[in-house]
Design a protein around this motif. Structure first.
Motif, PDB file in Angstrom:
ATOM      1  N   ALA A 352       0.829  -1.212   0.000  1.00  0.00           N
ATOM      2  CA  ALA A 352       0.000   0.000   0.000  1.00  0.00           C
ATOM      3  C   ALA A 352       0.856   1.251   0.000  1.00  0.00           C
ATOM      4  CB  ALA A 352      -0.900   0.014   1.229  1.00  0.00           C
ATOM      5  N   VAL A 353       0.420   2.268  -0.795  1.00  0.00           N
ATOM      6  CA  VAL A 353       1.111   3.554  -0.885  1.00  0.00           C
ATOM      7  C   VAL A 353       0.218   4.601  -0.240  1.00  0.00           C
ATOM      8  CG1 VAL A 353       2.109   5.272  -2.419  1.00  0.00           C
ATOM      9  CG2 VAL A 353       2.221   2.849  -3.006  1.00  0.00           C
ATOM     10  N   ARG A 354       0.736   5.281   0.702  1.00  0.00           N
ATOM     11  CA  ARG A 354      -0.043   6.264   1.440  1.00  0.00           C
ATOM     12  C   ARG A 354       0.454   7.668   1.123  1.00  0.00           C
ATOM     13  NH1 ARG A 354      -0.405   3.397   7.448  1.00  0.00           N
ATOM     14  NH2 ARG A 354      -1.375   1.449   6.707  1.00  0.00           N
ATOM     15  N   GLY A 355      -0.481   8.666   1.303  1.00  0.00           N
ATOM     16  CA  GLY A 355      -0.150  10.071   1.087  1.00  0.00           C
ATOM     17  C   GLY A 355      -0.407  10.545  -0.326  1.00  0.00           C
ATOM     18  N   VAL A 356      -0.868   9.686  -1.230  1.00  0.00           N
ATOM     19  CA  VAL A 356      -1.149  10.070  -2.607  1.00  0.00           C
ATOM     20  C   VAL A 356      -2.658   9.877  -2.835  1.00  0.00           C
ATOM     21  CG1 VAL A 356      -0.689   9.610  -5.033  1.00  0.00           C
ATOM     22  CG2 VAL A 356       1.146   9.386  -3.344  1.00  0.00           C
ATOM     23  N   PRO A 357      -3.353  10.908  -3.295  1.00  0.00           N
ATOM     24  CA  PRO A 357      -4.810  10.751  -3.508  1.00  0.00           C
ATOM     25  C   PRO A 357      -5.083   9.767  -4.636  1.00  0.00           C
ATOM     26  CG  PRO A 357      -4.064  12.848  -4.384  1.00  0.00           C
ATOM     27  CD  PRO A 357      -2.915  12.276  -3.636  1.00  0.00           C
ATOM     28  N   GLN A 358      -6.191   9.127  -4.483  1.00  0.00           N
ATOM     29  CA  GLN A 358      -6.564   8.163  -5.491  1.00  0.00           C
ATOM     30  C   GLN A 358      -6.984   8.866  -6.781  1.00  0.00           C
ATOM     31  OE1 GLN A 358      -9.589   5.628  -3.948  1.00  0.00           O
ATOM     32  NE2 GLN A 358      -8.290   4.750  -2.332  1.00  0.00           N
ATOM     33  N   ARG A 359      -6.707   8.235  -7.888  1.00  0.00           N
ATOM     34  CA  ARG A 359      -7.039   8.803  -9.186  1.00  0.00           C
ATOM     35  C   ARG A 359      -8.533   8.594  -9.460  1.00  0.00           C
ATOM     36  NH1 ARG A 359      -4.135   7.225 -14.912  1.00  0.00           N
ATOM     37  NH2 ARG A 359      -5.262   8.754 -16.209  1.00  0.00           N
ATOM     38  N   VAL A 360      -9.163   9.713  -9.856  1.00  0.00           N
ATOM     39  CA  VAL A 360     -10.613   9.687 -10.089  1.00  0.00           C
ATOM     40  C   VAL A 360     -10.873   9.478 -11.571  1.00  0.00           C
ATOM     41  CG1 VAL A 360     -12.781  10.924  -9.846  1.00  0.00           C
ATOM     42  CG2 VAL A 360     -10.992  11.223  -8.132  1.00  0.00           C
ATOM     43  N   ALA A 361     -11.685   8.564 -11.876  1.00  0.00           N
ATOM     44  CA  ALA A 361     -12.030   8.313 -13.277  1.00  0.00           C
ATOM     45  C   ALA A 361     -12.934   9.431 -13.809  1.00  0.00           C
ATOM     46  CB  ALA A 361     -12.745   6.972 -13.408  1.00  0.00           C
ATOM     47  N   PRO A 362     -12.768   9.863 -15.089  1.00  0.00           N
ATOM     48  CA  PRO A 362     -13.616  10.942 -15.649  1.00  0.00           C
ATOM     49  C   PRO A 362     -15.063  10.456 -15.841  1.00  0.00           C
ATOM     50  CG  PRO A 362     -12.216  10.009 -17.342  1.00  0.00           C
ATOM     51  CD  PRO A 362     -11.784   9.384 -16.069  1.00  0.00           C
ATOM     52  N   GLY A 363     -16.043  11.400 -15.556  1.00  0.00           N
ATOM     53  CA  GLY A 363     -17.458  11.071 -15.735  1.00  0.00           C
ATOM     54  C   GLY A 363     -18.105  11.924 -16.826  1.00  0.00           C
ATOM     55  N   ALA A 364     -19.404  12.071 -16.819  1.00  0.00           N
ATOM     56  CA  ALA A 364     -20.110  12.866 -17.835  1.00  0.00           C
ATOM     57  C   ALA A 364     -19.918  14.354 -17.576  1.00  0.00           C
ATOM     58  CB  ALA A 364     -21.600  12.530 -17.808  1.00  0.00           C
ATOM     59  N   LEU A 365     -19.864  15.198 -18.686  1.00  0.00           N
ATOM     60  CA  LEU A 365     -19.659  16.638 -18.558  1.00  0.00           C
ATOM     61  C   LEU A 365     -20.981  17.313 -18.208  1.00  0.00           C
ATOM     62  CD1 LEU A 365     -17.368  17.301 -21.667  1.00  0.00           C
ATOM     63  CD2 LEU A 365     -16.683  16.908 -19.293  1.00  0.00           C
ATOM     64  N   SER A 366     -20.801  18.346 -17.424  1.00  0.00           N
ATOM     65  CA  SER A 366     -21.994  19.139 -17.053  1.00  0.00           C
ATOM     66  C   SER A 366     -22.348  20.109 -18.173  1.00  0.00           C
ATOM     67  CB  SER A 366     -21.718  19.874 -15.739  1.00  0.00           C
ATOM     68  OG  SER A 366     -20.641  20.760 -15.907  1.00  0.00           O
ATOM     69  N   ASP A 367     -23.461  20.864 -18.020  1.00  0.00           N
ATOM     70  CA  ASP A 367     -23.867  21.822 -19.046  1.00  0.00           C
ATOM     71  C   ASP A 367     -22.866  22.947 -19.195  1.00  0.00           C
ATOM     72  OD1 ASP A 367     -26.092  20.264 -19.382  1.00  0.00           O
ATOM     73  OD2 ASP A 367     -27.359  21.492 -18.035  1.00  0.00           O
ATOM     74  N   GLU A 368     -22.321  23.441 -18.105  1.00  0.00           N
ATOM     75  CA  GLU A 368     -21.330  24.512 -18.172  1.00  0.00           C
ATOM     76  C   GLU A 368     -20.090  24.043 -18.913  1.00  0.00           C
ATOM     77  OE1 GLU A 368     -22.844  23.545 -15.540  1.00  0.00           O
ATOM     78  OE2 GLU A 368     -24.062  25.256 -14.856  1.00  0.00           O
ATOM     79  N   GLU A 369     -19.668  22.781 -18.652  1.00  0.00           N
ATOM     80  CA  GLU A 369     -18.472  22.256 -19.304  1.00  0.00           C
ATOM     81  C   GLU A 369     -18.715  22.048 -20.795  1.00  0.00           C
ATOM     82  OE1 GLU A 369     -16.592  19.798 -15.487  1.00  0.00           O
ATOM     83  OE2 GLU A 369     -17.688  18.714 -17.055  1.00  0.00           O
ATOM     84  N   LEU A 370     -19.940  21.675 -21.155  1.00  0.00           N
ATOM     85  CA  LEU A 370     -20.251  21.505 -22.573  1.00  0.00           C
ATOM     86  C   LEU A 370     -20.260  22.844 -23.285  1.00  0.00           C
ATOM     87  CD1 LEU A 370     -23.109  18.822 -22.364  1.00  0.00           C
ATOM     88  CD2 LEU A 370     -20.742  18.506 -23.162  1.00  0.00           C
ATOM     89  N   GLU A 371     -20.800  23.855 -22.628  1.00  0.00           N
ATOM     90  CA  GLU A 371     -20.848  25.185 -23.223  1.00  0.00           C
ATOM     91  C   GLU A 371     -19.435  25.745 -23.390  1.00  0.00           C
ATOM     92  OE1 GLU A 371     -22.835  29.572 -22.335  1.00  0.00           O
ATOM     93  OE2 GLU A 371     -23.183  27.868 -20.966  1.00  0.00           O
ATOM     94  N   LEU A 372     -18.579  25.551 -22.410  1.00  0.00           N
ATOM     95  CA  LEU A 372     -17.201  26.044 -22.503  1.00  0.00           C
ATOM     96  C   LEU A 372     -16.446  25.327 -23.623  1.00  0.00           C
ATOM     97  CD1 LEU A 372     -14.871  27.728 -21.435  1.00  0.00           C
ATOM     98  CD2 LEU A 372     -14.420  25.904 -19.758  1.00  0.00           C
ATOM     99  N   ARG A 373     -16.668  24.035 -23.788  1.00  0.00           N
ATOM    100  CA  ARG A 373     -15.981  23.298 -24.850  1.00  0.00           C
ATOM    101  C   ARG A 373     -16.422  23.764 -26.214  1.00  0.00           C
ATOM    102  NH1 ARG A 373     -16.846  16.920 -25.243  1.00  0.00           N
ATOM    103  NH2 ARG A 373     -18.922  17.716 -25.827  1.00  0.00           N
ATOM    104  N   GLN A 374     -17.710  24.065 -26.365  1.00  0.00           N
ATOM    105  CA  GLN A 374     -18.207  24.533 -27.654  1.00  0.00           C
ATOM    106  C   GLN A 374     -17.666  25.907 -27.970  1.00  0.00           C
ATOM    107  OE1 GLN A 374     -19.871  22.640 -29.709  1.00  0.00           O
ATOM    108  NE2 GLN A 374     -19.926  24.288 -31.291  1.00  0.00           N
ATOM    109  N   LYS A 375     -17.582  26.752 -26.956  1.00  0.00           N
ATOM    110  CA  LYS A 375     -17.055  28.084 -27.146  1.00  0.00           C
ATOM    111  C   LYS A 375     -15.617  28.042 -27.589  1.00  0.00           C
ATOM    112  CE  LYS A 375     -16.548  32.503 -24.736  1.00  0.00           C
ATOM    113  NZ  LYS A 375     -16.765  33.232 -23.478  1.00  0.00           N
ATOM    114  N   LEU A 376     -14.842  27.199 -27.017  1.00  0.00           N
ATOM    115  CA  LEU A 376     -13.435  27.084 -27.393  1.00  0.00           C
ATOM    116  C   LEU A 376     -13.290  26.548 -28.813  1.00  0.00           C
ATOM    117  CD1 LEU A 376     -11.941  25.641 -24.082  1.00  0.00           C
ATOM    118  CD2 LEU A 376     -11.683  27.951 -24.999  1.00  0.00           C
ATOM    119  N   ARG A 377     -14.186  25.707 -29.246  1.00  0.00           N
ATOM    120  CA  ARG A 377     -14.101  25.172 -30.587  1.00  0.00           C
ATOM    121  C   ARG A 377     -14.480  26.204 -31.634  1.00  0.00           C
ATOM    122  NH1 ARG A 377     -16.807  19.130 -29.952  1.00  0.00           N
ATOM    123  NH2 ARG A 377     -15.050  18.189 -28.742  1.00  0.00           N
TER     124      ARG A 377
END
Length: 392
Positions: A352-377
């Motif tokens: 076991a390795v302690r002191g390092v946060p566990q890696r979080v798997a990516p989930g679905a994007l929210s509406d704000e994140e979708l709007e920001l991605r479209q704006k950047l594109r």
């Protein structure tokens, strides 16, 4: 400063032939020259060469013996008469009579009738011996004396007998080399001394039980004085004062330089004379060593027994070497057969390795994140224009 040339000497075989022609033993010749019989034996075998005054005396004596033999040389002439068979001729008979030659020393020549007839040249040639017969003859000639000499080194009768037997067994294994050696007895003696003085002898069980000392108190005291000497000094003293070798021969047999051998000999004599002042004279010491060795009842085994023992020991060593080789080959073959063909690194256990946060798997994007991605594109991907200076 230049040295005068050495007095010429005849070859070793000619020296011995001159002595035998004059009916002299090695002891008699040694007394006339002033050396020991062992030195004369070494001169006649070619192992050593006389030097200095001894060389001049030896050469003068050989010259005298050669002149005496030359005066008696006309004797073989009547030998030609039986070959041509002219016996009726009386003229050939008086040939030895004109020999009223006077020898260089002024001795009148003895009468031809009283002189012994010369032996034929072909008579002394012995029949060719087999290796076993030659070995048996060498053993019977030298083994009893070697056992007594080795007893002076060890002070143990059984160890002396075993050392000589082992030395002769080694000589039988290397018989072609020993048979061609100029001094076979010296070869066996050196081997016996090396075995007798080996440090491993102290580890044997019988070394812990001392043997009964000599019955004579004088012999017991002399033997104790010898055993207190260091092994090298003791061996040098026995070879020089006991066996009768000269200094170069003793140095060669002990594998030391002549000055070192002389130093060992002097120290050994001083040590013996310190315990036994009566033996300060080398001649007296030589006589006492001979008496000490001859007073012991030491017997050697029969030559066939020694040869069979050496052959049995050689067979055992050969079989042991073969068995070891077979075991080594079998072990190597088994290792090659069972060994892996490639390397597999071992898997280390997890921890076991302690002191390092566990890696979080990516989930679905929210509406704000979708709007920001479209704006950047939708915006220009090249970025702002580059400003460049202009002249006004």
């Amino acid at each position: 400063m230049t040295r005068s040339p050495a007095t010429p000497l005849p070859p070793p075989k000619a020296r011995r032939r001159l002595r035998e022609t004059a009916a002299l033993t090695q002891t008699q010749l040694a007394d006339r020259v002033g050396v020991t019989p062992g030195t004369v034996r070494a001169w006649e075998s070619g192992r050593t060469t006389p030097r200095g005054r001894k060389r001049e005396a030896y050469a003068k004596l050989l010259k005298t013996l050669a002149e005496e033999g030359a005066v008696r040389a006309p004797e073989p002439e009547p030998k030609l008469e039986p070959e041509s068979r002219p016996q009726p001729q009386p003229e050939a008979k008086p040939q030895p009579e004109p020999e009223p030659k006077v020898e260089p020393e002024g001795k009148p020549q003895p009468q031809p009738d009283s002189q012994p007839q010369p032996q034929p040249v072909a008579a002394p040639e012995p029949v060719a011996l087999t290796p076993a017969q030659a070995f048996d003859a060498l053993y019977a000639f030298s083994a009893p004396a070697l056992v007594r000499q080795t007893f002076l080194l060890t002070g143990r009768r059984e160890q002396a007998r075993e050392s000589v037997e082992r030395a002769f067994q080694a000589a039988w294994e290397h018989w072609p080399e020993v048979a061609r050696d100029r001094d076979p007895v010296g070869w066996v003696r050196a081997t016996a001394y090396e075995y007798a003085l080996s440090p491993w002898q102290r580890l044997r069980p019988r070394h812990r039980h001392p043997e009964p000392p000599p019955a004579d108190p004088g012999d017991r005291t002399l033997l104790n004085a010898l055993l207190r000497l260091p092994p090298r000094h003791r061996r040098t003293l026995v070879l020089y004062d006991g066996v009768g070798l000269d200094l170069p021969e003793t140095a060669a047999e002990t594998e030391a330089s002549t000055p070192a051998t002389a130093n060992r000999l002097l120290r050994a004599r001083e040590a013996v004379a310190g315990r036994l002042p009566a033996l300060a004279d080398p001649q007296v010491l030589h006589r006492r060593l001979a008496e000490l060795a001859s007073n012991e009842r030491l017997r050697a085994a029969e030559p066939p027994t020694v040869r069979r023992g050496g052959e049995r020991r050689a067979r055992l060593r050969t079989r042991a070497a073969i068995a070891f080789t077979v075991a080594l080959v079998a072990t190597t073959a088994l290792t090659v057969r069972t060994a892996p063909t490639h390397y597999e690194p071992p898997v280390s256990p997890g921890q076991a390795v302690r002191g390092v946060p566990q890696r979080v798997a990516p989930g679905a994007l929210s509406d704000e994140e979708l709007e920001l991605r479209q704006k950047l594109r939708d915006q220009m991907q090249d970025g702002p224009e580059r400003l460049s200076p202009r002249l006004e």
